[in-house]
Every structure is written in structure tokens, then in C-alpha cells.
Design a protein around this motif. Structure first.
Motif, mmCIF file in Angstrom:
data_model
loop_
_atom_site.group_PDB
_atom_site.id
_atom_site.type_symbol
_atom_site.label_atom_id
_atom_site.label_comp_id
_atom_site.label_asym_id
_atom_site.label_seq_id
_atom_site.Cartn_x
_atom_site.Cartn_y
_atom_site.Cartn_z
ATOM 1 N N PRO A 1 0.801 -1.227 0.000
ATOM 2 C CA PRO A 1 0.000 0.000 0.000
ATOM 3 C C PRO A 1 0.834 1.279 0.000
ATOM 4 O O PRO A 1 0.341 2.331 -0.430
ATOM 5 C CB PRO A 1 -0.847 -0.117 1.269
ATOM 6 N N ASN A 2 2.082 1.224 0.430
ATOM 7 C CA ASN A 2 2.933 2.415 0.359
ATOM 8 C C ASN A 2 3.316 2.737 -1.080
ATOM 9 O O ASN A 2 3.590 3.889 -1.408
ATOM 10 C CB ASN A 2 4.180 2.255 1.228
ATOM 11 N N THR B 1 1.223 1.728 -3.731
ATOM 12 C CA THR B 1 -0.004 1.906 -4.508
ATOM 13 C C THR B 1 -0.963 2.957 -3.956
ATOM 14 O O THR B 1 -2.023 3.180 -4.541
ATOM 15 C CB THR B 1 -0.764 0.569 -4.638
ATOM 16 N N LYS B 2 -0.604 3.630 -2.877
ATOM 17 C CA LYS B 2 -1.551 4.575 -2.265
ATOM 18 C C LYS B 2 -1.969 5.690 -3.207
ATOM 19 O O LYS B 2 -3.046 6.268 -3.039
ATOM 20 C CB LYS B 2 -0.999 5.152 -0.967
ATOM 21 N N TYR B 3 -1.160 5.992 -4.231
ATOM 22 C CA TYR B 3 -1.519 7.027 -5.196
ATOM 23 C C TYR B 3 -1.932 6.461 -6.551
ATOM 24 O O TYR B 3 -2.213 7.203 -7.477
ATOM 25 C CB TYR B 3 -0.344 7.985 -5.409
ATOM 26 N N SER C 1 -8.600 2.885 -3.708
ATOM 27 C CA SER C 1 -8.609 2.280 -2.379
ATOM 28 C C SER C 1 -7.257 2.405 -1.679
ATOM 29 O O SER C 1 -7.163 2.193 -0.474
ATOM 30 C CB SER C 1 -8.990 0.802 -2.470
ATOM 31 N N GLY C 2 -6.205 2.715 -2.445
ATOM 32 C CA GLY C 2 -4.863 2.812 -1.880
ATOM 33 C C GLY C 2 -4.136 1.490 -1.785
ATOM 34 O O GLY C 2 -2.938 1.446 -1.560
ATOM 35 N N LYS C 3 -4.856 0.395 -1.961
ATOM 36 C CA LYS C 3 -4.236 -0.929 -1.870
ATOM 37 C C LYS C 3 -4.812 -1.822 -2.957
ATOM 38 O O LYS C 3 -6.008 -1.798 -3.216
ATOM 39 C CB LYS C 3 -4.508 -1.534 -0.491
ATOM 40 N N GLU D 1 9.413 0.899 -1.811
ATOM 41 C CA GLU D 1 9.735 1.958 -0.860
ATOM 42 C C GLU D 1 11.156 1.889 -0.309
ATOM 43 O O GLU D 1 11.749 2.926 -0.014
ATOM 44 C CB GLU D 1 8.709 2.010 0.273
ATOM 45 N N ASN E 1 -1.021 11.452 -9.232
ATOM 46 C CA ASN E 1 -2.049 11.734 -8.250
ATOM 47 C C ASN E 1 -1.793 13.125 -7.683
ATOM 48 O O ASN E 1 -0.646 13.471 -7.399
ATOM 49 C CB ASN E 1 -1.983 10.664 -7.156
ATOM 50 N N ASN F 1 0.486 13.366 -4.691
ATOM 51 C CA ASN F 1 1.841 12.830 -4.789
ATOM 52 C C ASN F 1 2.804 13.941 -5.227
ATOM 53 O O ASN F 1 3.102 14.099 -6.411
ATOM 54 C CB ASN F 1 1.865 11.655 -5.773
ATOM 55 N N THR G 1 -8.169 6.158 -9.802
ATOM 56 C CA THR G 1 -8.176 6.875 -8.523
ATOM 57 C C THR G 1 -9.426 7.731 -8.341
ATOM 58 O O THR G 1 -9.648 8.274 -7.257
ATOM 59 C CB THR G 1 -6.954 7.807 -8.403
#
Length: 181
Positions: free
Chosen positions: A31-32, A34-36, A40-42, A101, A134, A137, A160
Motif C-alpha cells: 500500500p505504500n 499503490t496509495k496514489y 482504495s490505496g491498496k 519503498e 495523483n 503525490n 483513482t
């Protein structure tokens, strides 16, 4: 060891294939990362598999994809960077990069993007590259500006459900020797 069709001093570019399930999960199920990328962020396991298959299909149809990238020194998968169709009628492809990340902040994203940009303009002879991010971001915004992209407009991005700032870099404006680091 993977075969690389493109490389920089630190990064090798390969092709996604059906055997890359674990690498795809490590990248897109985080999720870190894909958050943008998705609303859903995940991404679920099913969404990651869909994404992997989409990359393979895009390559089979258009000979581009967000290629998996690896550290040459260790062979470790660090993410993906590449191209996808955007406006084929006007010979414009979209540039994108996703980096795990633990590799953030050491210049790998800009190095990968610069290699893909050179490949797009010199080998594929595209007329321009499109990119978006995003609106939350800010790191991607800074990256695109460093790479020489010019703001174009905000454009709705269905995954998104947001309007993303969008940019263009025309071939005549591309100067591989004058990209800020």
C-alpha cells in the motif's frame, strides 16, 4: 539472472512474464507503493494479477510496458518503469514509474525515467511523452518537472477517481544533457 534489453549504470530493464508473480505482488500489493495508484490505496491479489497480465498484454500488442527494473549489482527487483500507449494517433506514449519503498530517495526513479525517455525518443522515435500523477503525490510532481515535463492540464484518471495533474514532453523539447538531477 534476468535478461536486460536496456540498462543504466545501476539498473537493468527486463520484461514481465507469467513467472513474475512474486515480484508483482511485492511491488503492487504494497500500500505504500499503490496509495496514489488506485482509489482504495491498496491492490488486492486479484488486482495485482490483473496488472501483471495487463503489462504482458500491452507488450504483446504494442512492444512497450512498465518494464520490471533490477539493481545490476545484486539482481534485486526494485520496481518498474516504462511506457504504455496514450495517444497512438499522434505517436505519444505515457511514461510511468513505480519503485519499492526501500529504494526511495536514492535517485533510482529519475535514473530509470531518463533511460526510458532516451529509449522512447531515440529508439521508438515517439513525438512526445505524456505523464500524470495523483494530485497528492508531490514527489512525482517534482520528478516530472526535473525531467523537463511541462504541465498540460488536469485529467481524470479512473483508477483513482481523481483529476491528475498531467504533463507533456515533446521530442523537440527533450534534451538528455539538460535534465536536472
Amino acid at each position: 539472472m534476468k535478461d536486460f534489453f536496456l540498462s543504466t549504470n545501476r539498473i537493468g530493464f527486463s520484461l514481465w512474464n507469467e513467472d513474475d508473480y512474486d515480484e508483482a505482488m511485492e511491488l503492487w500489493a504494497n500500500p505504500n507503493v499503490t496509495k496514489y495508484i488506485v482509489a482504495s490505496g491498496k491492490m488486492s491479489e486479484e488486482q495485482v494479477l490483473e496488472r501483471l497480465h495487463k503489462e504482458i498484454d500491452v507488450f504483446n500488442k504494442f512492444k512497450v510496458q512498465y518494464w520490471p527494473i533490477y539493481l545490476l549489482e545484486t539482481g534485486e527487483a526494485i520496481g518498474c518503469c516504462g511506457l504504455r500507449p496514450y495517444d497512438l494517433e499522434n505517436n505519444i506514449l505515457e511514461l510511468g514509474v513505480h519503485v519499492k519503498e526501500r529504494f526511495w530517495g536514492n535517485g533510482l526513479a529519475i535514473e530509470a525515467c531518463k533511460a526510458v525517455m532516451e529509449y522512447a525518443f531515440s529508439t521508438l522515435n515517439v513525438s512526445a511523452l505524456f505523464a500524470g500523477h495523483n494530485p497528492n503525490n508531490t514527489i512525482s510532481s517534482k520528478l516530472l518537472k526535473k525531467l523537463g515535463f511541462q504541465y498540460l492540464r488536469d485529467e481524470f484518471y479512473p483508477p483513482t477517481n481523481l483529476n491528475h495533474p498531467s504533463y507533456l514532453l515533446k521530442k523537440q523539447d527533450y534534451d538528455k544533457n539538460n535534465i536536472a538531477y
